[in-house]
Design a protein around this motif. Sequence first.
Motif, PDB file in Angstrom:
ATOM      1  N   ASN A 101      -5.064  -2.358   1.718  1.00 12.41           N
ATOM      2  CA  ASN A 101      -5.893  -1.667   2.236  1.00 12.41           C
ATOM      3  C   ASN A 101      -7.342  -1.912   1.867  1.00 12.41           C
ATOM      4  O   ASN A 101      -7.666  -2.147   0.670  1.00 12.41           O
ATOM      5  N   GLU A 109      -7.928  -7.315   5.059  1.00 10.90           N
ATOM      6  CA  GLU A 109      -6.942  -6.413   5.259  1.00 10.90           C
ATOM      7  C   GLU A 109      -6.512  -7.427   6.680  1.00 10.90           C
ATOM      8  O   GLU A 109      -5.247  -7.365   6.254  1.00 10.90           O
ATOM      9  N   ILE A 113       0.980  -1.512  -0.133  1.00 13.12           N
ATOM     10  CA  ILE A 113       0.098  -0.052   0.284  1.00 13.12           C
ATOM     11  C   ILE A 113       0.879   0.882   0.068  1.00 13.12           C
ATOM     12  O   ILE A 113       0.184   1.862  -0.414  1.00 13.12           O
TER      13      ILE A 113
END
Length: 415
Positions: free
Chosen positions: A375, A364, A60
């Motif tokens: 995310n 997640e 991420i």
Amino acid sequence: MSEANRGARGGVPPQAAPSGLRERFEAAFMPNYGVPPLALARGQGCRVWDTGGREYLDLIAGIAVSSLGHAHPALVEAVSSQVAALAHTSNLYLHEGEVLLAERLLELLGGDGRVFFANSGTEANECALKLALKYGKANGRSYVVAAENGFHGRTMGALSVTGKTSIREPFGPFGVDVRFVPYGDADALKAAVDEKCAAVFLEPTQGEAGVVPPPAGYFTAVREICDATGALFVADEIQSGIGRTGTWFAFQHEESAKPDVLTLAKGLGGGLPIGACVAFGPHGALFAKGDHGSTFGGNPVAVAAALAVLTTIEKDGLLANAVKVGDVLAAGIESAGHPLLAGVRGRGLWRAAVLTGPHAAAAEVAARDAGFLVNAVAPVALRLAPPLVLTEEQARSFTDALPAILDAAAPEEGG
Ligand SMILES: *Cc1c(COP(=O)(O)O)cnc(C)c1O
């Protein structure tokens, strides 16, 4: 990723932080964020370690920010030597780096424009909105159009064009007349934009809505609508820009879709805070002296970081890497063949694994337990926006683990 961390799913408490750190965070900070599950201590390339020493593959990148990964030698060198030489000038004095960076961005964007440097995405959009309002006042244009579910930032101007009602409504009404249209619908946009419209604010793909791309040809249609009415086309490339989709800027996927104003932040600084607003042609000269400013904008250290990011992306072929590894990632998700997977959206190293139900938050957590940071950007979408240096092998390590992650996320529905 170490063997110890692989497959350690389920056995690790979510708060690997020195004792009480999360509680202290909760007590010391305003409650606008949930208390984060992890305290990170360091990073190297695409890997990060929490304060308990556990390793994760970072998919991420601090929300599409750490474009070169963590502790990249070019970034470390650029920032360290700049901070040692001169950390700050303010806008009372210029420094060479800011000129180089502005020139470099304009070169990548095909010339003819002017740049303003800010410190964040929302500030880059404040600049774009002020440009649009100034343009509107001078030309009898009284309103702005933006997209439902769009995201442009949290300060009052950027928030006024943010379409996500849950974050906008509590703080309205705003001083700007903003009209929202469904994203990706060229007919709806055409109906909403006339000669009284000052500007159209759009993301090339809606990031915070869940990496939602528009239909092909949408941006070309937006360009045509703006040309026909004289409204400014403002492309918010804060998340999509700087190589994330495999081109320097996402608008470049459509040949005739160049905006009038472009905003950047996130990946530009590779982790250092910097935003930019670029206006093309005559729009670059809309502001008069004193119309806008920032004490920190164009800060030498952030600028040095951005120059290192652009140089490294070019030198190391990271646009091509984003395309190649992004395709591996997407193909791996597609072929994971799990009943919870509905498909994959996005381009380059900016993807959403779309789920069949609201399992993203659980996925997640399960991914984290398995050693991967992803995310849950929306209830049904897991966002991946890894460093542009991600390798094929690292991408495969995630897609190989994905079926087990999804099994753990919704045991009653999986398999
Ligand atoms: C993140 C983001 C912003 C806001 O950037 P900040 O640096 O958080 O202020 C604006 N627009 C888009 C498209 C973004 O993804």
